[in-house]
Design a protein around this motif. Structure first.
Motif: not given
Length: 135
Positions: A7-26
């Protein structure tokens, strides 16, 4: 990676607007159900399309973690956030208006990946701030 770490990585990726990193958490077959938006989005391809579209429309979007609670594989977050409307969204051209929202999300994290997500936020309040008719 613990559920809290995800979840902390998710918030960090969201705040960077980094869709690639975000989706790899799923998980590849993850389901994201934003209740106010309608039907769930299922699978990484659909999740990344939504994330990229959102970040294109709101390139300065941020979310602030207000609270986080974990119970086994479930993590619940309360958040606040906002952005400026700069790109096409909901079939409409941007108008430069800003919004601020509060909401909560429930995430099931299995094996270090988000398997299921459900979010609650005020769609009418969001659309009114942006000047979009509430349908």
């Amino acid at each position: 990676m613990t559920a809290k770490d995800v979840m902390l990585a998710w918030v960090e990726a969201f705040n960077r607007r980094d869709a690639d990193t975000l989706v790899n958490l799923y998980h590849p077959d993850a389901s994201n159900h934003q209740v106010a938006a309608g039907e769930p989005v299922v699978g990484r391809d659909a999740i990344i399309r939504d994330a990229r579209g959102f970040f294109a429309a709101f390139p300065d979007s941020t979310t602030k973690l207000e609270a986080m609670h974990q119970d086994g594989e479930w993590v619940m977050i309360e958040w606040s956030g906002g952005a400026t409307w700069r790109g096409e969204f909901a079939g409409r051209r941007p108008n430069g208006k800003t919004f601020h929202l509060r909401g909560c999300g429930f995430f099931q994290v299995v094996g270090g990946q988000i398997r299921f997500q459900r979010g609650y936020w005020d769609r009418a309040g969001w659309f009114l701030q942006l000047g979009i008719p509430v349908e």
